[in-house]
Design a protein around this motif. Sequence first.
Motif, PDB file in Angstrom:
ATOM      1  N   THR A  79      -8.238  -6.073 -15.433  1.00  0.00           N
ATOM      2  CA  THR A  79      -9.295  -6.722 -14.672  1.00  0.00           C
ATOM      3  C   THR A  79      -9.627  -5.865 -13.458  1.00  0.00           C
ATOM      4  N   LEU A  80     -10.754  -6.173 -12.819  1.00  0.00           N
ATOM      5  CA  LEU A  80     -11.138  -5.435 -11.620  1.00  0.00           C
ATOM      6  C   LEU A  80     -10.072  -5.588 -10.537  1.00  0.00           C
ATOM      7  N   ALA A  81      -9.537  -6.796 -10.392  1.00  0.00           N
ATOM      8  CA  ALA A  81      -8.497  -7.035  -9.382  1.00  0.00           C
ATOM      9  C   ALA A  81      -7.240  -6.220  -9.681  1.00  0.00           C
ATOM     10  N   GLN A  82      -6.882  -6.098 -10.943  1.00  0.00           N
ATOM     11  CA  GLN A  82      -5.703  -5.319 -11.311  1.00  0.00           C
ATOM     12  C   GLN A  82      -5.896  -3.840 -10.985  1.00  0.00           C
ATOM     13  N   GLU A  83      -7.080  -3.309 -11.314  1.00  0.00           N
ATOM     14  CA  GLU A  83      -7.335  -1.895 -11.016  1.00  0.00           C
ATOM     15  C   GLU A  83      -7.338  -1.656  -9.504  1.00  0.00           C
ATOM     16  N   LYS A  84      -7.893  -2.583  -8.742  1.00  0.00           N
ATOM     17  CA  LYS A  84      -7.905  -2.424  -7.284  1.00  0.00           C
ATOM     18  C   LYS A  84      -6.483  -2.409  -6.741  1.00  0.00           C
ATOM     19  N   SER A  85      -5.607  -3.213  -7.309  1.00  0.00           N
ATOM     20  CA  SER A  85      -4.205  -3.234  -6.868  1.00  0.00           C
ATOM     21  C   SER A  85      -3.533  -1.899  -7.148  1.00  0.00           C
ATOM     22  N   LEU A  86      -3.839  -1.292  -8.289  1.00  0.00           N
ATOM     23  CA  LEU A  86      -3.278   0.020  -8.611  1.00  0.00           C
ATOM     24  C   LEU A  86      -3.768   1.071  -7.625  1.00  0.00           C
ATOM     25  N   MET A  87      -5.063   1.028  -7.312  1.00  0.00           N
ATOM     26  CA  MET A  87      -5.635   2.037  -6.438  1.00  0.00           C
ATOM     27  C   MET A  87      -5.177   1.873  -4.992  1.00  0.00           C
ATOM     28  N   ALA A  88      -4.685   0.705  -4.633  1.00  0.00           N
ATOM     29  CA  ALA A  88      -4.223   0.481  -3.267  1.00  0.00           C
ATOM     30  C   ALA A  88      -2.889   1.165  -2.994  1.00  0.00           C
ATOM     31  N   ASN A  89      -2.195   1.588  -4.052  1.00  0.00           N
ATOM     32  CA  ASN A  89      -0.880   2.216  -3.906  1.00  0.00           C
ATOM     33  C   ASN A  89      -0.790   3.399  -4.874  1.00  0.00           C
ATOM     34  N   PRO A  90      -0.950   4.638  -4.393  1.00  0.00           N
ATOM     35  CA  PRO A  90      -0.915   5.806  -5.284  1.00  0.00           C
ATOM     36  C   PRO A  90       0.353   5.899  -6.121  1.00  0.00           C
ATOM     37  N   ARG A  91       1.490   5.499  -5.558  1.00  0.00           N
ATOM     38  CA  ARG A  91       2.736   5.568  -6.329  1.00  0.00           C
ATOM     39  C   ARG A  91       2.745   4.536  -7.455  1.00  0.00           C
ATOM     40  N   LEU A  92       2.122   3.386  -7.214  1.00  0.00           N
ATOM     41  CA  LEU A  92       2.013   2.380  -8.263  1.00  0.00           C
ATOM     42  C   LEU A  92       1.117   2.891  -9.384  1.00  0.00           C
ATOM     43  N   LEU A  93       0.033   3.566  -9.023  1.00  0.00           N
ATOM     44  CA  LEU A  93      -0.853   4.157 -10.026  1.00  0.00           C
ATOM     45  C   LEU A  93      -0.108   5.220 -10.834  1.00  0.00           C
ATOM     46  N   LEU A  94       0.699   6.041 -10.154  1.00  0.00           N
ATOM     47  CA  LEU A  94       1.476   7.083 -10.831  1.00  0.00           C
ATOM     48  C   LEU A  94       2.412   6.470 -11.862  1.00  0.00           C
ATOM     49  N   VAL A  95       3.149   5.442 -11.472  1.00  0.00           N
ATOM     50  CA  VAL A  95       4.097   4.818 -12.397  1.00  0.00           C
ATOM     51  C   VAL A  95       3.340   4.122 -13.530  1.00  0.00           C
ATOM     52  N   ALA A  96       2.178   3.550 -13.226  1.00  0.00           N
ATOM     53  CA  ALA A  96       1.372   2.914 -14.274  1.00  0.00           C
ATOM     54  C   ALA A  96       0.963   3.938 -15.328  1.00  0.00           C
ATOM     55  N   ILE A  97       0.531   5.112 -14.889  1.00  0.00           N
ATOM     56  CA  ILE A  97       0.130   6.159 -15.824  1.00  0.00           C
ATOM     57  C   ILE A  97       1.331   6.662 -16.611  1.00  0.00           C
ATOM     58  N   CYS A  98       2.503   6.746 -15.951  1.00  0.00           N
ATOM     59  CA  CYS A  98       3.726   7.120 -16.663  1.00  0.00           C
ATOM     60  C   CYS A  98       4.045   6.086 -17.747  1.00  0.00           C
ATOM     61  N   CYS A  99       3.867   4.810 -17.429  1.00  0.00           N
ATOM     62  CA  CYS A  99       4.136   3.760 -18.408  1.00  0.00           C
ATOM     63  C   CYS A  99       3.172   3.859 -19.591  1.00  0.00           C
ATOM     64  N   LEU A 100       1.919   4.185 -19.312  1.00  0.00           N
ATOM     65  CA  LEU A 100       0.955   4.370 -20.400  1.00  0.00           C
ATOM     66  C   LEU A 100       1.388   5.522 -21.303  1.00  0.00           C
ATOM     67  N   GLY A 101       2.144   6.466 -20.736  1.00  0.00           N
ATOM     68  CA  GLY A 101       2.707   7.569 -21.519  1.00  0.00           C
ATOM     69  C   GLY A 101       4.089   7.259 -22.062  1.00  0.00           C
ATOM     70  N   HIS A 102       4.571   5.998 -21.835  1.00  0.00           N
ATOM     71  CA  HIS A 102       5.865   5.523 -22.335  1.00  0.00           C
ATOM     72  C   HIS A 102       7.029   6.327 -21.774  1.00  0.00           C
ATOM     73  N   TRP A 103       6.951   6.704 -20.504  1.00  0.00           N
ATOM     74  CA  TRP A 103       8.077   7.355 -19.843  1.00  0.00           C
ATOM     75  C   TRP A 103       9.167   6.312 -19.587  1.00  0.00           C
ATOM     76  N   THR A 104      10.417   6.760 -19.603  1.00  0.00           N
ATOM     77  CA  THR A 104      11.522   5.890 -19.213  1.00  0.00           C
ATOM     78  C   THR A 104      11.694   5.949 -17.694  1.00  0.00           C
ATOM     79  N   LEU A 105      12.466   5.003 -17.162  1.00  0.00           N
ATOM     80  CA  LEU A 105      12.761   4.997 -15.738  1.00  0.00           C
ATOM     81  C   LEU A 105      13.418   6.310 -15.331  1.00  0.00           C
ATOM     82  N   ASP A 106      14.389   6.772 -16.119  1.00  0.00           N
ATOM     83  CA  ASP A 106      15.089   8.018 -15.791  1.00  0.00           C
ATOM     84  C   ASP A 106      14.129   9.203 -15.761  1.00  0.00           C
ATOM     85  N   GLN A 107      13.197   9.255 -16.708  1.00  0.00           N
ATOM     86  CA  GLN A 107      12.250  10.367 -16.751  1.00  0.00           C
ATOM     87  C   GLN A 107      11.352  10.376 -15.517  1.00  0.00           C
TER      88      GLN A 107
END
Length: 244
Positions: A79-107
Amino acid sequence: MSSPEQVLAVLRAQLRAANITYRQLAERIDMSESSVKRMFGQKDMTLTRLAQICKAAGIPMEDVLRLAADATPHADTLTLAQEKSLMANPRLLLVAICCLGHWTLDQIIETYSMSEPECIGLLVELDRLGLIELKPGNRYTMRVSNAFRWIADGPVQQYVREHVVGDYFGGRFDGNGEMLMCLPARLSSASAQELQQKIQQLAGELARLHQGDRKLASAEREGMTLLLGFRSWEFAAFTALRRK
């Protein structure tokens, strides 16, 4: 989370693929064939029974659960609200993109300057936002589909245009598996729509390959990004040369 019905549907398909009949399965788990048929028909099976059947059939239970989760309908966009929340925190966006790539926590924490507690906190936030479902052991499953895309002209796409596109196209595109194409054409509306469908099929093929390669070791995979654009456009410097 995948439903019990979806898990049993995947298990049934896996049994068919292994050419294992209900009668053969019943013999292996010491049940009557009618009881096995009833169990599948009523879609009622305990986790212990599922593990027993998978072991008897030589089917990894984790594969059944993963395939069931992958087959469960998910959202194609946030949703628009979800994307705005991601953009409010660059590190959250980074981890979100890692999750889309199926990275593990350790990776993630081995690659980026981020502590384990911080990364776990960001995963918790992504769970709250509905992008992932966080599970015990800091594992997760995606709540978005393999055909996931960012909102057209939404916060993330705007950020990509302003900060990512220049960095992306600044590369030489001469590495292994890399390529850059710019192909002009004059098309009818029908032809343009046909090409859009083929681009969507290409995105689906990328998602299929990405999904299939998840079973490979991390060292055997490399982060690749497909950035596509298709629109009515003429380079401004060429437009300036048009006859008045």
